[in-house]
Design a protein around this motif. Structure first.
Motif, PDB file in Angstrom:
ATOM      1  N   ARG A   7       2.723  47.591  14.599  1.00  0.00           N
ATOM      2  CA  ARG A   7       2.157  46.244  14.432  1.00  0.00           C
ATOM      3  C   ARG A   7       2.211  45.506  15.768  1.00  0.00           C
ATOM      4  O   ARG A   7       3.237  45.535  16.464  1.00  0.00           O
ATOM      5  CB  ARG A   7       2.936  45.418  13.393  1.00  0.00           C
ATOM      6  N   LEU A   8       1.128  44.865  16.108  1.00  0.00           N
ATOM      7  CA  LEU A   8       1.099  44.119  17.375  1.00  0.00           C
ATOM      8  C   LEU A   8      -0.073  43.149  17.325  1.00  0.00           C
ATOM      9  O   LEU A   8      -1.182  43.527  16.953  1.00  0.00           O
ATOM     10  CB  LEU A   8       0.900  45.089  18.552  1.00  0.00           C
ATOM     11  N   ASN A   9       0.189  41.894  17.693  1.00  0.00           N
ATOM     12  CA  ASN A   9      -0.908  40.950  17.911  1.00  0.00           C
ATOM     13  C   ASN A   9      -0.837  40.526  19.380  1.00  0.00           C
ATOM     14  O   ASN A   9       0.187  40.007  19.832  1.00  0.00           O
ATOM     15  CB  ASN A   9      -0.793  39.749  16.959  1.00  0.00           C
ATOM     16  N   ALA A  10      -1.914  40.763  20.098  1.00  0.00           N
ATOM     17  CA  ALA A  10      -1.911  40.530  21.550  1.00  0.00           C
ATOM     18  C   ALA A  10      -1.619  39.072  21.895  1.00  0.00           C
ATOM     19  O   ALA A  10      -1.024  38.778  22.935  1.00  0.00           O
ATOM     20  CB  ALA A  10      -3.240  40.969  22.156  1.00  0.00           C
ATOM     21  N   ALA A  11      -2.011  38.149  21.005  1.00  0.00           N
ATOM     22  CA  ALA A  11      -1.773  36.731  21.294  1.00  0.00           C
ATOM     23  C   ALA A  11      -0.274  36.397  21.247  1.00  0.00           C
ATOM     24  O   ALA A  11       0.206  35.555  22.008  1.00  0.00           O
ATOM     25  CB  ALA A  11      -2.544  35.853  20.302  1.00  0.00           C
ATOM     26  N   ASP A 189      -4.614  47.874  23.541  1.00  0.00           N
ATOM     27  CA  ASP A 189      -5.345  48.105  24.796  1.00  0.00           C
ATOM     28  C   ASP A 189      -5.209  46.901  25.725  1.00  0.00           C
ATOM     29  O   ASP A 189      -5.092  47.043  26.955  1.00  0.00           O
ATOM     30  CB  ASP A 189      -6.838  48.324  24.521  1.00  0.00           C
ATOM     31  N   LEU A 190      -5.263  45.708  25.125  1.00  0.00           N
ATOM     32  CA  LEU A 190      -5.180  44.490  25.938  1.00  0.00           C
ATOM     33  C   LEU A 190      -3.825  44.424  26.646  1.00  0.00           C
ATOM     34  O   LEU A 190      -3.735  44.011  27.801  1.00  0.00           O
ATOM     35  CB  LEU A 190      -5.387  43.252  25.056  1.00  0.00           C
ATOM     36  N   ILE A 191      -2.782  44.853  25.937  1.00  0.00           N
ATOM     37  CA  ILE A 191      -1.441  44.833  26.530  1.00  0.00           C
ATOM     38  C   ILE A 191      -1.276  46.001  27.501  1.00  0.00           C
ATOM     39  O   ILE A 191      -0.693  45.844  28.583  1.00  0.00           O
ATOM     40  CB  ILE A 191      -0.359  44.874  25.418  1.00  0.00           C
ATOM     41  N   ALA A 192      -1.834  47.158  27.155  1.00  0.00           N
ATOM     42  CA  ALA A 192      -1.747  48.313  28.058  1.00  0.00           C
ATOM     43  C   ALA A 192      -2.386  47.980  29.408  1.00  0.00           C
ATOM     44  O   ALA A 192      -1.850  48.323  30.473  1.00  0.00           O
ATOM     45  CB  ALA A 192      -2.420  49.534  27.436  1.00  0.00           C
ATOM     46  N   ALA A 193      -3.523  47.281  29.373  1.00  0.00           N
ATOM     47  CA  ALA A 193      -4.188  46.928  30.631  1.00  0.00           C
ATOM     48  C   ALA A 193      -3.284  46.043  31.492  1.00  0.00           C
ATOM     49  O   ALA A 193      -3.268  46.158  32.720  1.00  0.00           O
ATOM     50  CB  ALA A 193      -5.512  46.219  30.355  1.00  0.00           C
ATOM     51  N   CYS A 194      -2.506  45.184  30.839  1.00  0.00           N
ATOM     52  CA  CYS A 194      -1.584  44.298  31.570  1.00  0.00           C
ATOM     53  C   CYS A 194      -0.412  45.068  32.174  1.00  0.00           C
ATOM     54  O   CYS A 194       0.223  44.593  33.111  1.00  0.00           O
ATOM     55  CB  CYS A 194      -1.025  43.215  30.652  1.00  0.00           C
ATOM     56  N   ARG A 195      -0.108  46.234  31.609  1.00  0.00           N
ATOM     57  CA  ARG A 195       1.081  46.979  32.069  1.00  0.00           C
ATOM     58  C   ARG A 195       0.742  48.086  33.050  1.00  0.00           C
ATOM     59  O   ARG A 195       1.641  48.750  33.550  1.00  0.00           O
ATOM     60  CB  ARG A 195       1.811  47.572  30.865  1.00  0.00           C
ATOM     61  N   CYS A 196      -0.536  48.356  33.276  1.00  0.00           N
ATOM     62  CA  CYS A 196      -0.919  49.457  34.177  1.00  0.00           C
ATOM     63  C   CYS A 196      -1.267  48.939  35.564  1.00  0.00           C
ATOM     64  O   CYS A 196      -0.441  48.966  36.471  1.00  0.00           O
ATOM     65  CB  CYS A 196      -2.063  50.257  33.572  1.00  0.00           C
ATOM     66  N   TRP A 197      -2.477  48.447  35.719  1.00  0.00           N
ATOM     67  CA  TRP A 197      -2.911  48.044  37.061  1.00  0.00           C
ATOM     68  C   TRP A 197      -2.124  46.862  37.646  1.00  0.00           C
ATOM     69  O   TRP A 197      -1.680  46.944  38.803  1.00  0.00           O
ATOM     70  CB  TRP A 197      -4.428  47.763  37.060  1.00  0.00           C
ATOM     71  N   PRO A 198      -1.908  45.756  36.876  1.00  0.00           N
ATOM     72  CA  PRO A 198      -1.297  44.590  37.543  1.00  0.00           C
ATOM     73  C   PRO A 198       0.083  44.854  38.158  1.00  0.00           C
ATOM     74  O   PRO A 198       0.287  44.535  39.334  1.00  0.00           O
ATOM     75  CB  PRO A 198      -1.245  43.527  36.432  1.00  0.00           C
ATOM     76  N   GLY A 221     -13.122  39.634  34.322  1.00  0.00           N
ATOM     77  CA  GLY A 221     -12.669  38.244  34.282  1.00  0.00           C
ATOM     78  C   GLY A 221     -11.615  38.011  33.208  1.00  0.00           C
ATOM     79  O   GLY A 221     -10.629  37.313  33.436  1.00  0.00           O
ATOM     80  N   LEU A 222     -11.795  38.598  32.040  1.00  0.00           N
ATOM     81  CA  LEU A 222     -10.817  38.414  30.957  1.00  0.00           C
ATOM     82  C   LEU A 222      -9.438  38.884  31.417  1.00  0.00           C
ATOM     83  O   LEU A 222      -8.435  38.180  31.228  1.00  0.00           O
ATOM     84  CB  LEU A 222     -11.240  39.213  29.716  1.00  0.00           C
ATOM     85  N   GLY A 223      -9.380  40.048  32.035  1.00  0.00           N
ATOM     86  CA  GLY A 223      -8.101  40.553  32.538  1.00  0.00           C
ATOM     87  C   GLY A 223      -7.599  39.694  33.694  1.00  0.00           C
ATOM     88  O   GLY A 223      -6.514  39.110  33.635  1.00  0.00           O
ATOM     89  N   LEU A 225      -8.424  36.802  34.984  1.00  0.00           N
ATOM     90  CA  LEU A 225      -8.292  35.343  34.940  1.00  0.00           C
ATOM     91  C   LEU A 225      -7.614  34.837  33.676  1.00  0.00           C
ATOM     92  O   LEU A 225      -7.420  33.635  33.527  1.00  0.00           O
ATOM     93  CB  LEU A 225      -9.671  34.688  35.091  1.00  0.00           C
ATOM     94  N   LEU A 226      -7.252  35.721  32.747  1.00  0.00           N
ATOM     95  CA  LEU A 226      -6.573  35.249  31.538  1.00  0.00           C
ATOM     96  C   LEU A 226      -5.389  36.149  31.160  1.00  0.00           C
ATOM     97  O   LEU A 226      -4.239  35.713  31.153  1.00  0.00           O
ATOM     98  CB  LEU A 226      -7.567  35.119  30.376  1.00  0.00           C
ATOM     99  N   LEU A 227      -5.668  37.425  30.872  1.00  0.00           N
ATOM    100  CA  LEU A 227      -4.594  38.288  30.369  1.00  0.00           C
ATOM    101  C   LEU A 227      -3.523  38.548  31.434  1.00  0.00           C
ATOM    102  O   LEU A 227      -2.325  38.457  31.152  1.00  0.00           O
ATOM    103  CB  LEU A 227      -5.160  39.628  29.878  1.00  0.00           C
ATOM    104  N   PHE A 228      -3.943  38.879  32.655  1.00  0.00           N
ATOM    105  CA  PHE A 228      -2.958  39.266  33.671  1.00  0.00           C
ATOM    106  C   PHE A 228      -2.081  38.089  34.102  1.00  0.00           C
ATOM    107  O   PHE A 228      -0.857  38.232  34.168  1.00  0.00           O
ATOM    108  CB  PHE A 228      -3.627  39.928  34.880  1.00  0.00           C
ATOM    109  N   PRO A 229      -2.676  36.911  34.401  1.00  0.00           N
ATOM    110  CA  PRO A 229      -1.782  35.796  34.736  1.00  0.00           C
ATOM    111  C   PRO A 229      -0.820  35.488  33.591  1.00  0.00           C
ATOM    112  O   PRO A 229       0.374  35.275  33.822  1.00  0.00           O
ATOM    113  CB  PRO A 229      -2.743  34.624  35.005  1.00  0.00           C
ATOM    114  N   MET A 230      -1.321  35.493  32.363  1.00  0.00           N
ATOM    115  CA  MET A 230      -0.450  35.121  31.240  1.00  0.00           C
ATOM    116  C   MET A 230       0.599  36.186  30.959  1.00  0.00           C
ATOM    117  O   MET A 230       1.690  35.868  30.470  1.00  0.00           O
ATOM    118  CB  MET A 230      -1.303  34.822  30.005  1.00  0.00           C
TER     119      MET A 230
END
Ligand code: 3UK
Length: 505
Positions: A7-11, A189-198, A221-223, A225-230
């Motif tokens: 279970r995971l909610n990206a927000a 996937d949204l969280i995985a993207a935050c844990r790989c490249w950034p 832009g989503l990554g 300007l929003l997901l990665f900074p947060m």
């Protein structure tokens, strides 16, 4: 580290976590005259989630179209949709009714949150596509507008307990040639993207201020300007308009430290950088199309900053081959981002040895899932994602971009990559922008043709440019035809539209 529970909610992970940890007072997002902390963005997203569920009847799995320029309100809408367990269908601000209609039909969009300034085209699309039941406008100021309705809702919301592999986002490809294709991305996937490249290539900190041009509807832009900074508790500046001069001014005004934009934007900002105090800036990321060595050098000379290049794709959510500043290598995109694997395939589908040009194949935690599966079989083969790019692997393990596979020029029996010639032309002081394509030719099959935009104060001199190319790369690649233009056709995201240059007339 990339193991996710069921279970995971990206927000919860990206937004609510900070408030729960007592960090809600940190600056989070600013733009459009607003300045929100994490707690304020959370409250706004919660109120909008309540509007979605209580007033619009959104249930988990519904597809909610989002339309607007980059603003804090759009970010709040995005989180509201994800919190409600619905699926965000992000659309580019410039889409017209016809294209929006395709998106609505393909993604079976039932609801939409739309910036009032962009209402008309969406209403026209809705008239043709009644599957879109409800539209609510934000930034309208009206009593029945989203903000007014949100203000009447509670500021608390219990995020829907989604599965980590529930779809959270449907992103459409830009469709520079064919029809736009919807790609599905899960919460994980949204969280995985935050844990790989950034963490590997960017190494941002919570004090960073992110800024840039790509729309939130574009996963770059989503990554960025929003997901990665947060994901690191940093803050982000969302600009409604981010043409090069405006972006530069905004970097100054907000003392931005991390910038995301396309190569063409860095080229346009470089000559203006000296008149702007951009001393706070420390990390600059380039993606969307190949970064020529001359552009890397230009930006470094103008600002002292080594660009971080990265290739990403809507299908793969974000960047999968890149480098740190210290590992930068002019003319190469970099190496696979930790978590991803890459290889170069020959026409027979087998891996090629270093030095040979073939098709790029990528595997990692964020693979392609098209909505329509006939495309899926072309993009994903044996678990490898085929991005449609021709690349070679050099002896040091760096991946060197050649061209889009279908943009390779075949002239006089040679395979020629237009971007290599563009990179050579961009090293000439008279060249501001250029595009190289193959045009039909009776004798050579295709002829190499360059379209050139000159820098201010330079007169057209085709011969000089041809000699320059002959002197810098293998002479047979030189552009036999040169045409001077005032501008080149590009997408909203800074990509050359080579197909438009191929159209006769
Ligand atoms: C090209 C590059 C060389 C390449 C994107 C970062 O561009 C993004 O996604 P798209 O779906 O396009 C994907 C295609 O664009 N490309 C992108 N970056 C580079 N070519 N060097 C690069 N650095 O042809 C790729 O297949 O619009 C970029 C993050 C997220 C993205 N969606």
């Amino acid at each position: 580290e990339l193991q996710f529970g069921p279970r995971l909610n990206a927000a919860t992970e990206l937004l609510d976590r900070w408030v729960a940890q007592g960090q809600g007072g940190r600056p989070c997002v600013q733009g459009a005259g607003l300045r929100w902390t994490y707690a304020e963005l959370q409250a706004e997203a919660n109120r909008i989630a309540n509007v979605l569920v209580n007033e619009l009847g959104v249930v988990p799995g519904n597809r909610v179209l989002l339309r607007g320029a980059n603003t804090p309100q759009l970010a709040a809408c995005w989180f509201a949709v994800v919190k409600a367990g619905a699926i965000a269908v992000a659309t580019m601000p410039l889409l017209r009714a016809k294209e929006l209609g395709q998106v609505i039909a393909k993604a079976e969009v039932s609801h939409a949150l739309c910036d009032a300034a962009l209402a008309d085209e969406l209403m026209a699309a809705q008239a043709q596509h009644p599957v879109l039941r409800g539209i609510c406008h934000f930034r309208s100021g009206a009593p029945d507008g989203l903000e007014a309705r949100a203000a009447r809702q509670p500021a608390t919301f219990t995020n829907v307990d989604t599965a980590s592999d529930d779809c959270a986002l449907i992103a459409f490809t830009s469709g520079t040639t064919g029809q736009p294709k919807g790609t599905m991305h899960f919460h994980r996937d949204l969280i995985a993207a935050c844990r790989c490249w950034p963490p590997h290539c960017l190494q941002a900190r919570s004090s960073d201020v992110f800024i840039g041009s790509p729309p939130l509807a574009f996963t770059f832009g989503l990554g960025g300007l929003l997901l990665f900074p947060m994901s690191v508790g940093a803050s982000t500046v969302l600009l409604e308009k981010a043409a090069p001069e405006l972006l530069l001014k905004a970097i100054v005004e907000h003392r931005a430290t991390v910038c995301f934009t396309a190569p063409t934007s860095y080229r346009a900002m470089a000559p203006l950088a000296a008149q702007h105090d951009i001393s706070a800036l420390r990390k600059c990321v380039s993606a969307g199309e190949a970064l020529p060595a001359a552009t890397r050098a230009l930006w470094k000379q103008a600002t002292g900053i080594e660009l971080i290049d990265g290739i990403g794709a809507t299908e793969l959510l974000h960047i999968f081959i890149s480098h740190t500043e210290a590992e930068a290598r002019p003319g190469a995109t970099g190496r696979p981002v930790p978590g991803y694997r890459a290889c170069i395939l020959g026409d027979d589908g087998r891996p090629l040895p270093p030095g040979q040009v073939g098709r790029l194949a990528v595997k990692g935690p964020t693979g392609c899932r098209y909505l329509a599966d006939e495309r899926q079989r072309q993009y994903v083969q044996d678990g490898w994602n085929l991005t449609g790019d021709a690349y070679l692997l050099d002896a040091d393990g760096y991946y060197v971009y050649q061209a889009r596979t279908d943009d390779m020029i075949i002239s006089g029996g040679y395979n020629i990559a237009g971007p290599e010639i563009e990179a050579a032309l961009l090293a000439h002081p008279a060249v501001a922008e250029c595009a190289v394509i193959g045009v039909p030719d009776a004798e050579r099959g295709q002829l190499v043709k360059a379209f050139v935009v000159l820098r201010e104060g330079h007169a057209p001199d085709a011969k000089a440019l041809q000699e320059h190319v002959k002197a810098s790369i293998a002479p047979y690649k030189y552009p036999r035809a040169v045409e001077f233009r005032d501008s080149l056709p590009r997408t909203e995201t800074g990509k050359l539209q080579r197909f438009k240059l191929r159209e006769p007339g």
